[in-house]
Design a protein around this motif. Sequence first.
Motif, mmCIF file in Angstrom:
data_model
loop_
_atom_site.group_PDB
_atom_site.id
_atom_site.type_symbol
_atom_site.label_atom_id
_atom_site.label_comp_id
_atom_site.label_asym_id
_atom_site.label_seq_id
_atom_site.Cartn_x
_atom_site.Cartn_y
_atom_site.Cartn_z
ATOM 1 N N ILE A 131 6.329 -28.179 84.476
ATOM 2 C CA ILE A 131 6.044 -28.208 82.703
ATOM 3 C C ILE A 131 4.625 -28.050 82.154
ATOM 4 O O ILE A 131 4.582 -27.837 81.702
ATOM 5 C CB ILE A 131 6.763 -29.433 83.245
ATOM 6 C CG1 ILE A 131 9.128 -29.045 83.196
ATOM 7 C CG2 ILE A 131 7.412 -29.208 81.734
ATOM 8 C CD1 ILE A 131 9.570 -27.875 82.449
ATOM 9 N N TYR A 149 9.442 -26.829 78.452
ATOM 10 C CA TYR A 149 11.095 -27.141 78.921
ATOM 11 C C TYR A 149 11.326 -25.758 78.157
ATOM 12 O O TYR A 149 11.558 -25.138 77.065
ATOM 13 C CB TYR A 149 11.686 -27.751 78.324
ATOM 14 C CG TYR A 149 11.234 -29.156 78.668
ATOM 15 C CD1 TYR A 149 11.955 -29.533 80.526
ATOM 16 C CD2 TYR A 149 10.518 -29.661 78.138
ATOM 17 C CE1 TYR A 149 11.854 -31.217 81.246
ATOM 18 C CE2 TYR A 149 9.847 -31.178 79.320
ATOM 19 C CZ TYR A 149 11.374 -31.910 80.171
ATOM 20 O OH TYR A 149 10.277 -32.577 80.646
ATOM 21 N N VAL A 229 14.752 -28.071 83.477
ATOM 22 C CA VAL A 229 13.867 -27.506 83.417
ATOM 23 C C VAL A 229 13.873 -26.262 82.035
ATOM 24 O O VAL A 229 13.135 -26.378 81.305
ATOM 25 C CB VAL A 229 13.149 -27.180 84.191
ATOM 26 C CG1 VAL A 229 12.529 -28.472 85.248
ATOM 27 C CG2 VAL A 229 13.578 -25.686 84.990
ATOM 28 N N GLY A 231 15.487 -26.855 79.018
ATOM 29 C CA GLY A 231 14.891 -27.011 77.590
ATOM 30 C C GLY A 231 15.942 -27.580 76.939
ATOM 31 O O GLY A 231 16.524 -28.153 76.026
#
Lengths: 297, 284
Positions: A131, A149, A229, A231
């Motif tokens: 990230i 993200y 990860v 989002g």
Amino acid sequence: MYFLPRATVEFVRGAWMKAMLAVIMILPLAIGFSLLYKSSPLLDSNVFFNVLFSSEWVPMQGKFGLWPFIWSSVIISLLGLVLMIPLCLASAIFITQFSPPWISRALRTVIDILAGIPSVIFGLWGIITIIPFVSDWAKAAGAENTSGYSILAAGLVVSVSVMPFVLNMLIELFESVSHELKEAALSLGASQWQTIKDVVLKKVRPGITAAFTLGVSKAFGETIAVLMVAGNVVQVPRGLFDAGYPLPALLANNYGEMMSIPAYESALMFSAFILLLIVIIFNYLAHRVIRYYQDKA
Amino acid sequence: MKSKKHTEEKIMKAVLGFLTLVIVIILFSIIGGIFINGLPALNWEILTQVPKGGYYFGKEGGILNAIVGSAYLAMGASLIAVLISIPTALFIHTYLFSHPGWQKQIRLCLDVLWGVPPIVYGAFGFNLMLLMGWPTSLLAAMITVALLISPVMIRSMDESLQHVSSGLYESALSLGFFKGEIGYRFLFKQILPGVATAFLLALGKGIGDTASVLFTAGYTDYIPESLTEPAATLPLAVFFQLSSPIPEVKARAFAAAVVLTTIVLIISIAARVISNRLSKNRIL
């Protein structure tokens, strides 16, 4: 030794074996039917293709368009595939053809360990390692979403989490090429790399395709690591730095609320069904290819 | 011409070696990253206590509930999976010994099942649970995970059975043994190392899997005392605590991840050692 007649014991044993085999053979059908049955309320009131290709996701108003989720999943899996191909091919070739035995053994241990790491750990690694990188890139590229993200982060994480699975298949594949074939090429004056490039790779090409097909389908179903990860914004992602919301993440995030709105549950079950369908088709094709060439060899 | 060939070889070797090195670096960065972030938060209290009042606001307590829950879940699921897998694998190699067509179809089915994502099993387990009228419970989660790991287990036993020579089956059959007897008394003994490895790998998968138990296990701060109670698991403990905004709770997510990684590493190394050690003595 037995208190019961042998034939009786054998009958019970045989029945138990058959029953367990039946459980396993019925399982895919049972999964498919139960998901389809649960999603039938949604399909009664909506047209099949509208659900698949609409991008309106407003559960409160009964609008369940799955397109943003399907599209995110497709993009993430393909990205994972693209990132995975060079690494997997290179190391499978290196491990089976070039490296000395002790290095090869050590590398296999590395792959086995990677294969055993749970999905949630890959996700955690993504958060602490991937990230920040992606976030920096996004800033440098001037993207809207600079949190990191994003689709790109999800693709990176999924490529790593699926890699050991594909690598094991590729290694097995490369080892199945007969030594005579390689020796014949080498004795004709080809260098080792030429042998690999022109003989070995050609021989196993269909197998490689099958292995990567299985990899993509695995990436498609990867849940927790991607969910952590990606989002999770409901939108059709336009760029690599946009947040996405893959299909499995939809299921995992909303199972708690799904009982409250009646059609919600069937929408989620339908998304699970789509997931199952895609994965089964991919798997079936890939295994057919593998079988075909195994029988020929 | 000759020199070009050799330069190409050297370059390719370097490139392939480098890309392979990247994988090793990734492994170390995963394990290193988890341990560096998790070890500072790890202490005796976390390992031996269940969450107490205010735990999720950073107060006292530990993740014993999740550790024990995961252990129960993985053990139970693996045992159920063994009950399904051993008969199936032996059936393929005894009763179906002279039906290669059937064997092939079953293997195809198993391979396809292997590819079904855990989250789909989770949704199915949830439907099954509602159908049976069970609450979210340890039992429902065990059955879901058992169904998830059975195909893998059967396939890996099947692989070991394929290495047993067919002469063993044929000669036992000609001596008048029943097919099931041959399976359990002869073939099974031959693949014992394979069974042990398959069991351990399934155990590791059972401990690590998050998505399949999300729907069925529920989550609780207590250690489950019966099969009908909900149970916490380690991956879910990592997942839930990570989403907390409070730094102490977040740190505990990493501590839980260290525990999880350590357990999984021990299991996968044990599986390797067992398969190396035991398969040396195999005759057939």
